[in-house]
Design a protein around this motif. Structure first.
Motif, PDB file in Angstrom:
ATOM      1  N   ASP A   1     -33.034 -27.434 -12.548  1.00 46.11           N
ATOM      2  CA  ASP A   1     -32.818 -26.185 -11.814  1.00 46.11           C
ATOM      3  C   ASP A   1     -33.591 -26.161 -10.499  1.00 46.11           C
ATOM      4  O   ASP A   1     -33.097 -25.647  -9.484  1.00 46.11           O
ATOM      5  CB  ASP A   1     -33.225 -24.985 -12.671  1.00 46.11           C
ATOM      6  N   ILE A   2     -34.797 -26.707 -10.501  1.00 42.96           N
ATOM      7  CA  ILE A   2     -35.610 -26.733  -9.280  1.00 42.96           C
ATOM      8  C   ILE A   2     -34.904 -27.527  -8.184  1.00 42.96           C
ATOM      9  O   ILE A   2     -34.910 -27.153  -7.009  1.00 42.96           O
ATOM     10  CB  ILE A   2     -37.009 -27.318  -9.567  1.00 42.96           C
ATOM     11  N   LEU A   3     -34.267 -28.632  -8.578  1.00 36.73           N
ATOM     12  CA  LEU A   3     -33.587 -29.485  -7.606  1.00 36.73           C
ATOM     13  C   LEU A   3     -32.175 -28.991  -7.280  1.00 36.73           C
ATOM     14  O   LEU A   3     -31.661 -29.238  -6.192  1.00 36.73           O
ATOM     15  CB  LEU A   3     -33.517 -30.922  -8.129  1.00 36.73           C
ATOM     16  N   LYS A   4     -31.548 -28.303  -8.217  1.00 39.87           N
ATOM     17  CA  LYS A   4     -30.164 -27.849  -8.022  1.00 39.87           C
ATOM     18  C   LYS A   4     -30.064 -26.776  -6.936  1.00 39.87           C
ATOM     19  O   LYS A   4     -29.126 -26.778  -6.135  1.00 39.87           O
ATOM     20  CB  LYS A   4     -29.607 -27.310  -9.341  1.00 39.87           C
ATOM     21  N   TYR A   5     -31.025 -25.864  -6.928  1.00 40.75           N
ATOM     22  CA  TYR A   5     -30.985 -24.746  -5.977  1.00 40.75           C
ATOM     23  C   TYR A   5     -31.773 -25.100  -4.716  1.00 40.75           C
ATOM     24  O   TYR A   5     -32.811 -25.767  -4.780  1.00 40.75           O
ATOM     25  CB  TYR A   5     -31.516 -23.479  -6.640  1.00 40.75           C
ATOM     26  N   ASP A   6     -31.262 -24.637  -3.579  1.00 41.65           N
ATOM     27  CA  ASP A   6     -31.856 -25.003  -2.287  1.00 41.65           C
ATOM     28  C   ASP A   6     -33.293 -24.539  -2.152  1.00 41.65           C
ATOM     29  O   ASP A   6     -34.118 -25.222  -1.552  1.00 41.65           O
ATOM     30  CB  ASP A   6     -31.022 -24.395  -1.143  1.00 41.65           C
ATOM     31  N   THR A   7     -33.583 -23.375  -2.703  1.00 45.20           N
ATOM     32  CA  THR A   7     -34.904 -22.773  -2.522  1.00 45.20           C
ATOM     33  C   THR A   7     -35.456 -22.290  -3.860  1.00 45.20           C
ATOM     34  O   THR A   7     -34.695 -21.878  -4.738  1.00 45.20           O
ATOM     35  CB  THR A   7     -34.818 -21.560  -1.560  1.00 45.20           C
ATOM     36  N   VAL A   8     -36.762 -22.372  -3.995  1.00 41.95           N
ATOM     37  CA  VAL A   8     -37.440 -21.811  -5.175  1.00 41.95           C
ATOM     38  C   VAL A   8     -38.230 -20.589  -4.718  1.00 41.95           C
ATOM     39  O   VAL A   8     -39.117 -20.699  -3.866  1.00 41.95           O
ATOM     40  CB  VAL A   8     -38.379 -22.839  -5.831  1.00 41.95           C
ATOM     41  N   ILE A   9     -37.874 -19.430  -5.254  1.00 41.31           N
ATOM     42  CA  ILE A   9     -38.586 -18.184  -4.940  1.00 41.31           C
ATOM     43  C   ILE A   9     -39.461 -17.826  -6.140  1.00 41.31           C
ATOM     44  O   ILE A   9     -38.967 -17.689  -7.257  1.00 41.31           O
ATOM     45  CB  ILE A   9     -37.599 -17.039  -4.643  1.00 41.31           C
ATOM     46  N   VAL A  10     -40.753 -17.692  -5.906  1.00 38.53           N
ATOM     47  CA  VAL A  10     -41.704 -17.468  -7.001  1.00 38.53           C
ATOM     48  C   VAL A  10     -42.555 -16.247  -6.685  1.00 38.53           C
ATOM     49  O   VAL A  10     -43.025 -16.080  -5.553  1.00 38.53           O
ATOM     50  CB  VAL A  10     -42.616 -18.700  -7.199  1.00 38.53           C
ATOM     51  N   THR A  11     -42.758 -15.407  -7.673  1.00 36.43           N
ATOM     52  CA  THR A  11     -43.668 -14.275  -7.471  1.00 36.43           C
ATOM     53  C   THR A  11     -45.108 -14.786  -7.515  1.00 36.43           C
ATOM     54  O   THR A  11     -45.400 -15.844  -8.085  1.00 36.43           O
ATOM     55  CB  THR A  11     -43.481 -13.202  -8.560  1.00 36.43           C
ATOM     56  N   GLN A  12     -46.008 -14.027  -6.925  1.00 37.26           N
ATOM     57  CA  GLN A  12     -47.408 -14.437  -6.850  1.00 37.26           C
ATOM     58  C   GLN A  12     -48.017 -14.580  -8.246  1.00 37.26           C
ATOM     59  O   GLN A  12     -48.791 -15.509  -8.505  1.00 37.26           O
ATOM     60  CB  GLN A  12     -48.194 -13.412  -6.021  1.00 37.26           C
TER      61      GLN A  12
END
Length: 206
Positions: free
Chosen positions: A184-195
């Motif tokens: 999933d990390i590689l499949k999607y262009d961006t990783v959005i993570v909360t603090q």
């Protein structure tokens, strides 16, 4: 330690955060990343395909005609593979496609994937993601503010409003810190993570 900006849901910078190099700054092991992706895709296969061989097809116990004198080629059963309704020669049977991977290898592969996203500038830290009610329009607006369309959104807890708001957007997937994976990390262009999710990841995988 790598330092990245912390944004709010409007896309404005509200601070900085230092990322743990033991997780977000490791040497990228491409061979283990590839192995993890292959293993995950293989493990998702059902392997329940099945066709009957000539021994499993019903009927065909009697010889259709005598051996000689008919002008036809000799036949022993109407359920032989060359007959309509006959068995399949090398029929597929249920099998297990799963591949095993050591825990240490999985951990290194995950760290490598996270590191690659940080190095590529595709790792966005948000102070918090909070919605008063499930609303796709609000989530799409947040994505627009963060200037990304296809993203994996990692949450620290299973916030129902956030998950439901993102569920109708086909280019977005939400995940908890406990369910993130290399594919999933590689499949999607961006990783959005909360603090908060960043802190949990550092505690769990350090």
């Amino acid at each position: 330690m790598a330092e990245v900006s912390v944004l709010n849901m409007k896309g404005s910078e509200v601070g900085k955060i230092k990322l743990n190099d033991d997780i977000f700054g490791v040497e990228i092991k491409e061979n283990l990343v590839h192995k993890a992706v292959v293993a995950q895709l293989a493990n998702s296969r059902q392997g329940t395909q099945k066709a009957k061989t000539r021994s499993e097809v019903r009927g065909g116990g009697r010889k259709p005609w005598r051996q000689k004198g008919t002008g036809h080629a000799r036949q022993g059963s109407i359920r032989s593979p060359q007959w309509t309704g006959g068995g399949v020669v090398f029929a597929p049977t249920p099998r297990d496609y799963s591949q095993k991977m050591n825990k240490k290898e999985k951990r290194i592969a995950l760290k490598s994937a996270l590191t690659s996203r940080v190095q590529e500038g595709k790792f966005i830290v948000v102070d918090e993601i909070k919605f008063d009610a499930p609303k796709t329009k609000d989530f799409a607006e947040m994505m627009s503010n963060l200037k990304t369309e296809k993203a994996l959104v990692v949450l620290n807890d299973n916030d129902v409003n956030t998950v439901k708001s993102a569920s109708n957007i086909p280019t977005v997937k939400t995940a908890n810190t406990s369910t993130i994976n290399v594919y999933d990390i590689l499949k999607y262009d961006t990783v959005i993570v909360t603090q908060d999710a960043v802190k949990t990841i550092e505690e769990v995988y350090a």
